[in-house]
Design a protein around this motif. Structure first.
Motif, PDB file in Angstrom:
ATOM      1  N   GLY A   1     104.896 101.829  -5.463  1.00 29.51           N
ATOM      2  CA  GLY A   1     105.076 103.520  -4.685  1.00 29.51           C
ATOM      3  C   GLY A   1     106.640 102.941  -6.307  1.00 29.51           C
ATOM      4  O   GLY A   1     107.014 104.202  -6.531  1.00 29.51           O
ATOM      5  N   GLY A   2     107.446 102.172  -6.020  1.00 25.83           N
ATOM      6  CA  GLY A   2     108.686 102.292  -7.332  1.00 25.83           C
ATOM      7  C   GLY A   2     109.589 102.170  -6.044  1.00 25.83           C
ATOM      8  O   GLY A   2     109.298 102.032  -4.153  1.00 25.83           O
ATOM      9  N   GLN A   3     110.779 102.471  -6.743  1.00 25.61           N
ATOM     10  CA  GLN A   3     111.923 103.127  -5.274  1.00 25.61           C
ATOM     11  C   GLN A   3     111.739 104.982  -5.579  1.00 25.61           C
ATOM     12  O   GLN A   3     111.489 105.288  -7.022  1.00 25.61           O
ATOM     13  CB  GLN A   3     113.440 102.225  -6.524  1.00 25.61           C
ATOM     14  CG  GLN A   3     113.450 101.009  -6.152  1.00 25.61           C
ATOM     15  CD  GLN A   3     114.831 100.087  -6.667  1.00 25.61           C
ATOM     16  OE1 GLN A   3     115.281 101.080  -6.553  1.00 25.61           O
ATOM     17  NE2 GLN A   3     114.429  98.959  -6.334  1.00 25.61           N
ATOM     18  N   PRO A   4     112.681 105.299  -4.565  1.00 22.95           N
ATOM     19  CA  PRO A   4     112.720 106.921  -5.063  1.00 22.95           C
ATOM     20  C   PRO A   4     113.224 106.895  -5.989  1.00 22.95           C
ATOM     21  O   PRO A   4     114.582 107.246  -6.662  1.00 22.95           O
ATOM     22  CB  PRO A   4     113.177 107.042  -3.286  1.00 22.95           C
ATOM     23  CG  PRO A   4     113.436 106.014  -2.653  1.00 22.95           C
ATOM     24  CD  PRO A   4     112.960 105.170  -3.003  1.00 22.95           C
ATOM     25  N   ALA A   5     113.291 107.809  -6.774  1.00 18.42           N
ATOM     26  CA  ALA A   5     114.408 108.301  -7.881  1.00 18.42           C
ATOM     27  C   ALA A   5     115.591 109.385  -7.406  1.00 18.42           C
ATOM     28  O   ALA A   5     115.371 109.973  -6.375  1.00 18.42           O
ATOM     29  CB  ALA A   5     113.250 109.508  -8.966  1.00 18.42           C
ATOM     30  N   VAL A   6     116.437 109.403  -8.048  1.00 20.76           N
ATOM     31  CA  VAL A   6     117.417 110.299  -7.321  1.00 20.76           C
ATOM     32  C   VAL A   6     117.118 111.883  -7.294  1.00 20.76           C
ATOM     33  O   VAL A   6     116.098 112.058  -8.277  1.00 20.76           O
ATOM     34  CB  VAL A   6     118.426 110.595  -8.843  1.00 20.76           C
ATOM     35  CG1 VAL A   6     120.112 111.168  -7.814  1.00 20.76           C
ATOM     36  CG2 VAL A   6     119.059 109.046  -8.454  1.00 20.76           C
ATOM     37  N   GLY A   7     117.292 111.967  -5.532  1.00 23.03           N
ATOM     38  CA  GLY A   7     116.752 113.633  -5.631  1.00 23.03           C
ATOM     39  C   GLY A   7     115.321 113.908  -4.907  1.00 23.03           C
ATOM     40  O   GLY A   7     115.115 114.491  -4.173  1.00 23.03           O
ATOM     41  N   CYS A   8     114.748 112.836  -4.913  1.00 27.86           N
ATOM     42  CA  CYS A   8     113.502 112.566  -4.027  1.00 27.86           C
ATOM     43  C   CYS A   8     113.429 112.354  -2.989  1.00 27.86           C
ATOM     44  O   CYS A   8     114.118 111.050  -2.826  1.00 27.86           O
ATOM     45  CB  CYS A   8     112.376 111.305  -4.902  1.00 27.86           C
ATOM     46  SG  CYS A   8     111.666 112.426  -6.705  1.00 27.86           S
ATOM     47  N   GLU A   9     113.077 112.551  -2.207  1.00 28.95           N
ATOM     48  CA  GLU A   9     112.918 111.390  -0.865  1.00 28.95           C
ATOM     49  C   GLU A   9     111.902 110.598  -0.624  1.00 28.95           C
ATOM     50  O   GLU A   9     111.227 110.004  -1.200  1.00 28.95           O
ATOM     51  CB  GLU A   9     112.078 113.012   0.486  1.00 28.95           C
ATOM     52  CG  GLU A   9     112.998 113.715   0.353  1.00 28.95           C
ATOM     53  CD  GLU A   9     112.109 115.077   1.673  1.00 28.95           C
ATOM     54  OE1 GLU A   9     111.366 114.445   2.444  1.00 28.95           O
ATOM     55  OE2 GLU A   9     112.901 116.483   1.430  1.00 28.95           O
ATOM     56  N   ALA A  10     112.378 109.394   0.378  1.00 26.36           N
ATOM     57  CA  ALA A  10     111.931 108.163   0.055  1.00 26.36           C
ATOM     58  C   ALA A  10     110.577 108.300   0.700  1.00 26.36           C
ATOM     59  O   ALA A  10     109.842 107.401   0.494  1.00 26.36           O
ATOM     60  CB  ALA A  10     113.160 107.374   2.090  1.00 26.36           C
ATOM     61  N   HIS A  11     109.953 109.130   1.737  1.00 30.76           N
ATOM     62  CA  HIS A  11     108.825 109.496   1.761  1.00 30.76           C
ATOM     63  C   HIS A  11     108.235 110.366   1.297  1.00 30.76           C
ATOM     64  O   HIS A  11     107.282 111.222   1.845  1.00 30.76           O
ATOM     65  CB  HIS A  11     109.370 110.116   3.394  1.00 30.76           C
ATOM     66  CG  HIS A  11     109.950 109.106   4.698  1.00 30.76           C
ATOM     67  ND1 HIS A  11     109.025 108.031   4.975  1.00 30.76           N
ATOM     68  CD2 HIS A  11     111.166 108.968   5.261  1.00 30.76           C
ATOM     69  CE1 HIS A  11     110.144 107.320   5.536  1.00 30.76           C
ATOM     70  NE2 HIS A  11     111.578 108.316   6.003  1.00 30.76           N
ATOM     71  N   SER A  12     108.164 110.126   0.250  1.00 39.17           N
ATOM     72  CA  SER A  12     106.799 111.363  -0.787  1.00 39.17           C
ATOM     73  C   SER A  12     105.899 110.506  -0.923  1.00 39.17           C
ATOM     74  O   SER A  12     105.723 109.782  -0.025  1.00 39.17           O
ATOM     75  CB  SER A  12     107.998 111.010  -2.061  1.00 39.17           C
ATOM     76  OG  SER A  12     107.031 111.536  -3.057  1.00 39.17           O
TER      77      SER A  12
END
Length: 176
Positions: free
Chosen positions: A88-99
């Motif tokens: 899943g990679g790392q959360p991008a800026v502005g995305c929630e961690a639980h996408s």
């Protein structure tokens, strides 16, 4: 979410002893979890080794869950390279961690450059006249066995190269 990232690279000796383990963000403090994951892959290596020729990319060894997957490579000397990928990679800026974004799988060819680069780094380590791979094989406790001998690879050039491999890899890259 960004694309898949390497979470851990492990170099395991022919006696199934860890020679080197690198953890990558955000997993730097997950030593116990990844030690367990690396150890759980060793049985799979043994089974696959019987089914393939040596010096092989063994592909996907184990999918721990929907985010972590372990891939392996076996050298002719019996040293094992393990790469655990966070799909899943790392959360991008502005995305929630639980996408709930869909996680795309990797092709077997996506990790070949990583394994080739790891093998090249290990070969360069073996060519170092001050490195003795036999010093990293666990021995039974005897009165003459040195107790302070590290079984881990301490060569800074090798460690730096492994870190660079893990930090620069992205799916689809041809060489590292």
């Amino acid at each position: 979410m960004t694309g898949p990232i390497i979470a851990c690279i492990g170099v395991i000796g022919k006696a199934d002893n860890p020679l080197h383990v690198s953890l990558f963000p955000p997993y730097q403090n997950s030593t116990i979890e990844f030690s367990f994951l690396l150890n759980s892959c060793l049985d799979i290596f043994e089974i696959r080794q019987k089914q393939t020729s040596i010096d092989q990319d063994l592909g996907l060894l184990h999918a721990m869950d929907e985010r972590l997957a372990a891939y392996g490579w076996l050298t002719t000397t019996g040293v094992k390279f393990l790469v655990i990928v966070n799909l899943g990679g790392q959360p991008a800026v502005g995305c929630e961690a639980h996408s709930t974004a869909a996680i795309a799988g990797l092709k077997d060819s996506d990790l070949k450059p990583v394994f080739r680069a790891l093998q090249s780094a290990y070969i360069q380590l073996l060519q170092n006249p001050f490195y003795s791979p036999d010093d990293h094989i666990p021995v039974g406790k005897t009165a003459t066995a040195p107790t302070s001998m590290s079984l881990q690879i301490t060569n800074q050039k090798f460690i730096t190269t492994v870190r660079q491999i893990g930090e620069t890899w992205t799916p689809g890259i041809n060489t590292i």
